[in-house]
Design a protein around this motif. Sequence first.
Motif, PDB file in Angstrom:
ATOM      1  N   TRP A 212      -2.378   6.415 -12.291  1.00  0.00           N
ATOM      2  CA  TRP A 212      -3.469   6.732 -11.515  1.00  0.00           C
ATOM      3  C   TRP A 212      -3.287   8.103 -10.507  1.00  0.00           C
ATOM      4  CZ3 TRP A 212      -8.195   4.433 -11.256  1.00  0.00           C
ATOM      5  CH2 TRP A 212      -8.923   4.612 -10.322  1.00  0.00           C
ATOM      6  N   PRO A 213      -4.010   9.057 -10.583  1.00  0.00           N
ATOM      7  CA  PRO A 213      -3.332  10.544  -9.832  1.00  0.00           C
ATOM      8  C   PRO A 213      -3.468  10.545  -8.377  1.00  0.00           C
ATOM      9  CG  PRO A 213      -5.871  10.335 -10.505  1.00  0.00           C
ATOM     10  CD  PRO A 213      -5.310   8.979 -10.927  1.00  0.00           C
ATOM     11  N   THR A 214      -4.309   9.592  -7.638  1.00  0.00           N
ATOM     12  CA  THR A 214      -4.390   9.826  -6.230  1.00  0.00           C
ATOM     13  C   THR A 214      -3.604   8.796  -5.353  1.00  0.00           C
ATOM     14  OG1 THR A 214      -6.556   8.596  -6.175  1.00  0.00           O
ATOM     15  CG2 THR A 214      -6.699  10.778  -6.446  1.00  0.00           C
ATOM     16  N   ILE A 215      -3.356   9.157  -4.161  1.00  0.00           N
ATOM     17  CA  ILE A 215      -2.843   8.104  -3.194  1.00  0.00           C
ATOM     18  C   ILE A 215      -4.011   7.818  -2.039  1.00  0.00           C
ATOM     19  CG2 ILE A 215      -1.094   7.908  -1.496  1.00  0.00           C
ATOM     20  CD1 ILE A 215       0.170   8.131  -4.079  1.00  0.00           C
ATOM     21  N   PRO A 216      -4.139   6.838  -1.403  1.00  0.00           N
ATOM     22  CA  PRO A 216      -3.337   5.644  -1.535  1.00  0.00           C
ATOM     23  C   PRO A 216      -3.657   4.633  -2.873  1.00  0.00           C
ATOM     24  CG  PRO A 216      -5.337   5.112  -0.111  1.00  0.00           C
ATOM     25  CD  PRO A 216      -5.507   6.612  -0.376  1.00  0.00           C
ATOM     26  N   GLN A 217      -2.629   3.831  -2.910  1.00  0.00           N
ATOM     27  CA  GLN A 217      -2.656   2.745  -4.010  1.00  0.00           C
ATOM     28  C   GLN A 217      -2.380   1.586  -3.543  1.00  0.00           C
ATOM     29  OE1 GLN A 217      -0.593   3.942  -7.709  1.00  0.00           O
ATOM     30  NE2 GLN A 217      -1.116   5.871  -7.546  1.00  0.00           N
ATOM     31  N   LEU A 218      -3.328   0.519  -3.883  1.00  0.00           N
ATOM     32  CA  LEU A 218      -3.136  -0.855  -3.255  1.00  0.00           C
ATOM     33  C   LEU A 218      -2.497  -1.606  -4.417  1.00  0.00           C
ATOM     34  CD1 LEU A 218      -3.359  -3.194  -1.128  1.00  0.00           C
ATOM     35  CD2 LEU A 218      -5.706  -3.272  -1.983  1.00  0.00           C
ATOM     36  N   TYR A 219      -1.537  -2.624  -4.275  1.00  0.00           N
ATOM     37  CA  TYR A 219      -0.995  -3.539  -5.359  1.00  0.00           C
ATOM     38  C   TYR A 219      -1.104  -4.819  -4.539  1.00  0.00           C
ATOM     39  CZ  TYR A 219       0.537   0.228  -7.996  1.00  0.00           C
ATOM     40  OH  TYR A 219       0.628   1.377  -8.780  1.00  0.00           O
TER      41      TYR A 219
ATOM     42  N   LEU B 235       0.974  -1.163  -0.071  1.00  0.00           N
ATOM     43  CA  LEU B 235       0.118   0.041   0.114  1.00  0.00           C
ATOM     44  C   LEU B 235       1.029   1.172  -0.125  1.00  0.00           C
ATOM     45  CD1 LEU B 235      -3.004   0.980   0.222  1.00  0.00           C
ATOM     46  CD2 LEU B 235      -2.453   1.187   2.685  1.00  0.00           C
ATOM     47  N   PHE B 236       0.769   1.957  -1.011  1.00  0.00           N
ATOM     48  CA  PHE B 236       1.468   3.380  -1.190  1.00  0.00           C
ATOM     49  C   PHE B 236       0.569   4.258  -0.447  1.00  0.00           C
ATOM     50  CE2 PHE B 236       3.842   0.951  -4.045  1.00  0.00           C
ATOM     51  CZ  PHE B 236       5.123   1.508  -4.162  1.00  0.00           C
ATOM     52  N   MET B 237       1.092   4.951   0.499  1.00  0.00           N
ATOM     53  CA  MET B 237       0.237   5.647   1.156  1.00  0.00           C
ATOM     54  C   MET B 237       0.495   6.960   1.920  1.00  0.00           C
ATOM     55  SD  MET B 237      -0.208   3.498   4.823  1.00  0.00           S
ATOM     56  CE  MET B 237      -1.168   4.532   5.624  1.00  0.00           C
ATOM     57  N   LYS B 238      -0.133   7.807   2.313  1.00  0.00           N
ATOM     58  CA  LYS B 238       0.319   8.961   3.256  1.00  0.00           C
ATOM     59  C   LYS B 238       0.168   8.546   4.491  1.00  0.00           C
ATOM     60  CE  LYS B 238      -1.492  12.548  -0.173  1.00  0.00           C
ATOM     61  NZ  LYS B 238      -2.626  13.331  -0.673  1.00  0.00           N
ATOM     62  N   GLY B 239       1.612   8.699   5.126  1.00  0.00           N
ATOM     63  CA  GLY B 239       1.980   8.180   6.501  1.00  0.00           C
ATOM     64  C   GLY B 239       2.134   6.809   6.499  1.00  0.00           C
ATOM     65  N   THR B 240       2.001   6.132   7.852  1.00  0.00           N
ATOM     66  CA  THR B 240       2.141   4.844   8.343  1.00  0.00           C
ATOM     67  C   THR B 240       1.211   4.106   8.437  1.00  0.00           C
ATOM     68  OG1 THR B 240       2.963   5.205  10.553  1.00  0.00           O
ATOM     69  CG2 THR B 240       4.574   5.461   8.889  1.00  0.00           C
ATOM     70  N   ALA B 241       1.147   2.770   8.547  1.00  0.00           N
ATOM     71  CA  ALA B 241      -0.230   1.954   9.128  1.00  0.00           C
ATOM     72  C   ALA B 241      -0.378   2.338  10.452  1.00  0.00           C
ATOM     73  CB  ALA B 241       0.439   0.529   9.007  1.00  0.00           C
ATOM     74  N   GLN B 242       0.531   2.862  11.471  1.00  0.00           N
ATOM     75  CA  GLN B 242       0.376   2.915  12.643  1.00  0.00           C
ATOM     76  C   GLN B 242      -0.179   4.310  12.735  1.00  0.00           C
ATOM     77  OE1 GLN B 242       3.490   1.799  11.693  1.00  0.00           O
ATOM     78  NE2 GLN B 242       2.851  -0.283  12.065  1.00  0.00           N
ATOM     79  N   PHE B 243       0.131   5.181  11.919  1.00  0.00           N
ATOM     80  CA  PHE B 243      -0.009   6.709  11.917  1.00  0.00           C
ATOM     81  C   PHE B 243      -0.533   7.250  10.548  1.00  0.00           C
ATOM     82  CE2 PHE B 243       0.837  11.370  12.495  1.00  0.00           C
ATOM     83  CZ  PHE B 243      -0.141  11.655  13.376  1.00  0.00           C
ATOM     84  N   PRO B 244      -1.589   6.883   9.870  1.00  0.00           N
ATOM     85  CA  PRO B 244      -2.042   7.459   8.560  1.00  0.00           C
ATOM     86  C   PRO B 244      -1.735   8.999   8.563  1.00  0.00           C
ATOM     87  CG  PRO B 244      -3.423   5.791   9.262  1.00  0.00           C
ATOM     88  CD  PRO B 244      -2.659   6.074  10.580  1.00  0.00           C
TER      89      PRO B 244
ATOM     90  N   VAL C 281       4.361   1.887   1.988  1.00  0.00           N
ATOM     91  CA  VAL C 281       5.251   3.057   1.477  1.00  0.00           C
ATOM     92  C   VAL C 281       4.844   4.354   1.681  1.00  0.00           C
ATOM     93  CG1 VAL C 281       6.716   3.885  -0.368  1.00  0.00           C
ATOM     94  CG2 VAL C 281       6.409   1.376  -0.195  1.00  0.00           C
ATOM     95  N   ASN C 282       5.293   5.198   2.539  1.00  0.00           N
ATOM     96  CA  ASN C 282       4.873   6.437   2.926  1.00  0.00           C
ATOM     97  C   ASN C 282       5.448   7.478   1.987  1.00  0.00           C
ATOM     98  OD1 ASN C 282       4.433   9.003   4.047  1.00  0.00           O
ATOM     99  ND2 ASN C 282       5.556   8.858   5.866  1.00  0.00           N
ATOM    100  N   VAL C 283       4.687   7.941   1.136  1.00  0.00           N
ATOM    101  CA  VAL C 283       4.843   8.684  -0.025  1.00  0.00           C
ATOM    102  C   VAL C 283       5.441  10.128   0.371  1.00  0.00           C
ATOM    103  CG1 VAL C 283       3.602   7.331  -1.800  1.00  0.00           C
ATOM    104  CG2 VAL C 283       2.467   9.481  -0.677  1.00  0.00           C
TER     105      VAL C 283
ATOM    106  N   VAL D 164       9.083   9.149  -5.268  1.00  0.00           N
ATOM    107  CA  VAL D 164       8.323   8.232  -5.049  1.00  0.00           C
ATOM    108  C   VAL D 164       6.586   8.373  -5.181  1.00  0.00           C
ATOM    109  CG1 VAL D 164       7.376   6.272  -3.519  1.00  0.00           C
ATOM    110  CG2 VAL D 164       9.739   6.755  -3.760  1.00  0.00           C
ATOM    111  N   ARG D 165       6.424   9.662  -4.384  1.00  0.00           N
ATOM    112  CA  ARG D 165       4.967  10.156  -4.561  1.00  0.00           C
ATOM    113  C   ARG D 165       4.720  10.499  -5.885  1.00  0.00           C
ATOM    114  NH1 ARG D 165       2.487  15.184  -0.877  1.00  0.00           N
ATOM    115  NH2 ARG D 165       0.568  15.010  -1.568  1.00  0.00           N
TER     116      ARG D 165
END
Length: 103
Positions: free
Chosen positions: A69-76, A19-28, A51-53, A59-60
Amino acid sequence: MSDVQSWIKETVTQNQVVLFMKGTAQFPQCGFSGRAIQILKACGVDNIVTVNVLEDADVRQGIKEYSNWPTIPQLYVKGEFVGGSDIMTEMYESGELQGLLKA
């Protein structure tokens, strides 16, 4: 292919769930990323690579170009782009995401 594109490709193909995301799993750091993590946890996924973009502008931008795809998060999942939080929500509600993650 640039170094960033190569790194992204390697990351998504060598890990089951990324998951490419803003922040971390513990602190989105945004509501959409938080929802994406909640959905994955509700599906019983415990080996999520995130992956914290926000830590790397290359990377972002690179992930947006990689997926077209223009937005975050992105799931693979298994190297394949699934979508963002709205698509994840729809797939979760229909049961499709659980099947994809367990396959």
